[in-house]
Scaffold this motif. Structure first.
Motif, PDB file in Angstrom:
ATOM      1  N   GLN A  71      -9.019   9.665  -5.796  1.00 13.88           N
ATOM      2  CA  GLN A  71      -9.961   8.672  -5.272  1.00 13.88           C
ATOM      3  C   GLN A  71      -9.247   7.352  -4.965  1.00 13.88           C
ATOM      4  O   GLN A  71      -9.486   6.746  -3.922  1.00 13.88           O
ATOM      5  CB  GLN A  71     -11.092   8.412  -6.264  1.00 13.88           C
ATOM      6  CG  GLN A  71     -12.205   9.421  -6.208  1.00 13.88           C
ATOM      7  CD  GLN A  71     -13.365   8.997  -7.109  1.00 13.88           C
ATOM      8  OE1 GLN A  71     -13.142   8.630  -8.259  1.00 13.88           O
ATOM      9  NE2 GLN A  71     -14.566   9.039  -6.572  1.00 13.88           N
ATOM     10  N   VAL A  72      -8.395   6.934  -5.869  1.00 16.41           N
ATOM     11  CA  VAL A  72      -7.638   5.701  -5.649  1.00 16.41           C
ATOM     12  C   VAL A  72      -6.717   5.878  -4.444  1.00 16.41           C
ATOM     13  O   VAL A  72      -6.617   4.995  -3.588  1.00 16.41           O
ATOM     14  CB  VAL A  72      -6.835   5.310  -6.910  1.00 16.41           C
ATOM     15  CG1 VAL A  72      -5.929   4.121  -6.633  1.00 16.41           C
ATOM     16  CG2 VAL A  72      -7.764   5.022  -8.069  1.00 16.41           C
ATOM     17  N   HIS A  73      -6.086   7.022  -4.355  1.00 17.60           N
ATOM     18  CA  HIS A  73      -5.199   7.326  -3.224  1.00 17.60           C
ATOM     19  C   HIS A  73      -5.974   7.221  -1.907  1.00 17.60           C
ATOM     20  O   HIS A  73      -5.496   6.599  -0.946  1.00 17.60           O
ATOM     21  CB  HIS A  73      -4.610   8.734  -3.398  1.00 17.60           C
ATOM     22  CG  HIS A  73      -3.681   9.136  -2.304  1.00 17.60           C
ATOM     23  ND1 HIS A  73      -4.119   9.681  -1.127  1.00 17.60           N
ATOM     24  CD2 HIS A  73      -2.327   9.057  -2.215  1.00 17.60           C
ATOM     25  CE1 HIS A  73      -3.091   9.934  -0.351  1.00 17.60           C
ATOM     26  NE2 HIS A  73      -1.983   9.561  -0.998  1.00 17.60           N
ATOM     27  N   ASP A  74      -7.158   7.811  -1.873  1.00 20.08           N
ATOM     28  CA  ASP A  74      -7.967   7.778  -0.651  1.00 20.08           C
ATOM     29  C   ASP A  74      -8.361   6.354  -0.270  1.00 20.08           C
ATOM     30  O   ASP A  74      -8.367   5.996   0.911  1.00 20.08           O
ATOM     31  CB  ASP A  74      -9.214   8.642  -0.811  1.00 20.08           C
ATOM     32  CG  ASP A  74      -8.883  10.127  -0.930  1.00 20.08           C
ATOM     33  OD1 ASP A  74      -7.746  10.524  -0.585  1.00 20.08           O
ATOM     34  OD2 ASP A  74      -9.764  10.886  -1.378  1.00 20.08           O
ATOM     35  N   HIS A  75      -8.682   5.540  -1.250  1.00 17.61           N
ATOM     36  CA  HIS A  75      -9.054   4.157  -0.971  1.00 17.61           C
ATOM     37  C   HIS A  75      -7.863   3.346  -0.458  1.00 17.61           C
ATOM     38  O   HIS A  75      -8.011   2.525   0.457  1.00 17.61           O
ATOM     39  CB  HIS A  75      -9.656   3.488  -2.205  1.00 17.61           C
ATOM     40  CG  HIS A  75     -11.059   3.920  -2.491  1.00 17.61           C
ATOM     41  ND1 HIS A  75     -12.121   3.603  -1.686  1.00 17.61           N
ATOM     42  CD2 HIS A  75     -11.562   4.659  -3.499  1.00 17.61           C
ATOM     43  CE1 HIS A  75     -13.221   4.123  -2.181  1.00 17.61           C
ATOM     44  NE2 HIS A  75     -12.912   4.778  -3.292  1.00 17.61           N
ATOM     45  N   VAL A  76      -6.701   3.586  -1.030  1.00 21.40           N
ATOM     46  CA  VAL A  76      -5.504   2.876  -0.566  1.00 21.40           C
ATOM     47  C   VAL A  76      -5.180   3.290   0.870  1.00 21.40           C
ATOM     48  O   VAL A  76      -4.829   2.448   1.703  1.00 21.40           O
ATOM     49  CB  VAL A  76      -4.305   3.114  -1.512  1.00 21.40           C
ATOM     50  CG1 VAL A  76      -3.026   2.518  -0.936  1.00 21.40           C
ATOM     51  CG2 VAL A  76      -4.581   2.534  -2.891  1.00 21.40           C
ATOM     52  N   CYS A  93       0.838  -1.207   0.000  1.00 21.44           N
ATOM     53  CA  CYS A  93       0.000   0.000   0.000  1.00 21.44           C
ATOM     54  C   CYS A  93       0.872   1.256   0.000  1.00 21.44           C
ATOM     55  O   CYS A  93       0.605   2.195  -0.750  1.00 21.44           O
ATOM     56  CB  CYS A  93      -0.927   0.012   1.219  1.00 21.44           C
ATOM     57  SG  CYS A  93      -2.331  -1.099   1.101  1.00 21.44           S
ATOM     58  N   LYS A  94       1.882   1.265   0.858  1.00 17.75           N
ATOM     59  CA  LYS A  94       2.784   2.426   0.907  1.00 17.75           C
ATOM     60  C   LYS A  94       3.464   2.650  -0.447  1.00 17.75           C
ATOM     61  O   LYS A  94       3.605   3.786  -0.899  1.00 17.75           O
ATOM     62  CB  LYS A  94       3.815   2.235   2.009  1.00 17.75           C
ATOM     63  CG  LYS A  94       3.252   2.398   3.409  1.00 17.75           C
ATOM     64  CD  LYS A  94       4.329   2.208   4.436  1.00 17.75           C
ATOM     65  CE  LYS A  94       3.900   2.306   5.868  1.00 17.75           C
ATOM     66  NZ  LYS A  94       2.536   2.437   6.219  1.00 17.75           N
ATOM     67  N   HIS A  95       3.866   1.570  -1.081  1.00 16.82           N
ATOM     68  CA  HIS A  95       4.509   1.683  -2.392  1.00 16.82           C
ATOM     69  C   HIS A  95       3.526   2.231  -3.431  1.00 16.82           C
ATOM     70  O   HIS A  95       3.863   3.136  -4.199  1.00 16.82           O
ATOM     71  CB  HIS A  95       5.049   0.323  -2.836  1.00 16.82           C
ATOM     72  CG  HIS A  95       5.576   0.305  -4.229  1.00 16.82           C
ATOM     73  ND1 HIS A  95       6.750   0.954  -4.589  1.00 16.82           N
ATOM     74  CD2 HIS A  95       5.094  -0.249  -5.359  1.00 16.82           C
ATOM     75  CE1 HIS A  95       6.957   0.784  -5.878  1.00 16.82           C
ATOM     76  NE2 HIS A  95       5.967   0.057  -6.375  1.00 16.82           N
ATOM     77  N   TYR A  96       2.308   1.687  -3.463  1.00 14.72           N
ATOM     78  CA  TYR A  96       1.316   2.134  -4.440  1.00 14.72           C
ATOM     79  C   TYR A  96       0.917   3.586  -4.222  1.00 14.72           C
ATOM     80  O   TYR A  96       0.600   4.297  -5.175  1.00 14.72           O
ATOM     81  CB  TYR A  96       0.084   1.234  -4.417  1.00 14.72           C
ATOM     82  CG  TYR A  96       0.352  -0.166  -4.914  1.00 14.72           C
ATOM     83  CD1 TYR A  96       1.204  -0.399  -5.993  1.00 14.72           C
ATOM     84  CD2 TYR A  96      -0.223  -1.261  -4.302  1.00 14.72           C
ATOM     85  CE1 TYR A  96       1.463  -1.685  -6.446  1.00 14.72           C
ATOM     86  CE2 TYR A  96       0.033  -2.551  -4.744  1.00 14.72           C
ATOM     87  CZ  TYR A  96       0.872  -2.754  -5.814  1.00 14.72           C
ATOM     88  OH  TYR A  96       1.131  -4.018  -6.255  1.00 14.72           O
ATOM     89  N   ASN A 137      -1.803   8.650  -8.995  1.00 10.44           N
ATOM     90  CA  ASN A 137      -2.073  10.055  -9.287  1.00 10.44           C
ATOM     91  C   ASN A 137      -3.535  10.420  -9.041  1.00 10.44           C
ATOM     92  O   ASN A 137      -3.866  11.574  -8.824  1.00 10.44           O
ATOM     93  CB  ASN A 137      -1.732  10.374 -10.742  1.00 10.44           C
ATOM     94  CG  ASN A 137      -0.247  10.268 -11.001  1.00 10.44           C
ATOM     95  OD1 ASN A 137       0.559  10.563 -10.134  1.00 10.44           O
ATOM     96  ND2 ASN A 137       0.115   9.830 -12.199  1.00 10.44           N
ATOM     97  N   ASN A 138      -4.399   9.437  -9.086  1.00 14.37           N
ATOM     98  CA  ASN A 138      -5.824   9.650  -8.913  1.00 14.37           C
ATOM     99  C   ASN A 138      -6.143   9.784  -7.423  1.00 14.37           C
ATOM    100  O   ASN A 138      -5.829   8.905  -6.624  1.00 14.37           O
ATOM    101  CB  ASN A 138      -6.585   8.465  -9.527  1.00 14.37           C
ATOM    102  CG  ASN A 138      -8.074   8.634  -9.484  1.00 14.37           C
ATOM    103  OD1 ASN A 138      -8.642   8.940  -8.447  1.00 14.37           O
ATOM    104  ND2 ASN A 138      -8.704   8.415 -10.630  1.00 14.37           N
TER     105      ASN A 138
END
Length: 66
Positions: free
Chosen positions: A41-46, A30-33, A38-39
């Motif tokens: 929404q994806v960042h918030d979910h991770v 998760c930390k790596h991703y 850049n998105n």
């Protein structure tokens, strides 16, 4: 009434070690991703998944510490 002693069988211990190990590996991923995403929404979910992993790990440790 006396409570039975808290015992963990060798098989259960292996399962718990494996579970904790998987949580740590997934947290590292998760930390790596997060560094690649850049998105927003994806960042918030991770970040949400990472927080759930931390909570689960802490809960398991507190149970094991007794």
């Amino acid at each position: 009434m006396k409570e039975p002693p808290f015992l963990i069988s060798p098989k259960d211990l292996l399962y718990l070690e494996d579970l904790l190990s998987h949580i740590l590996v997934f947290d590292k991923k998760c930390k790596h991703y997060l560094s690649l995403v850049n998105n927003q929404q994806v960042h918030d979910h991770v970040v949400q998944v990472e927080n759930m992993l931390a909570t689960t790990y802490d809960e398991l440790l507190s149970i094991l510490e007794g």
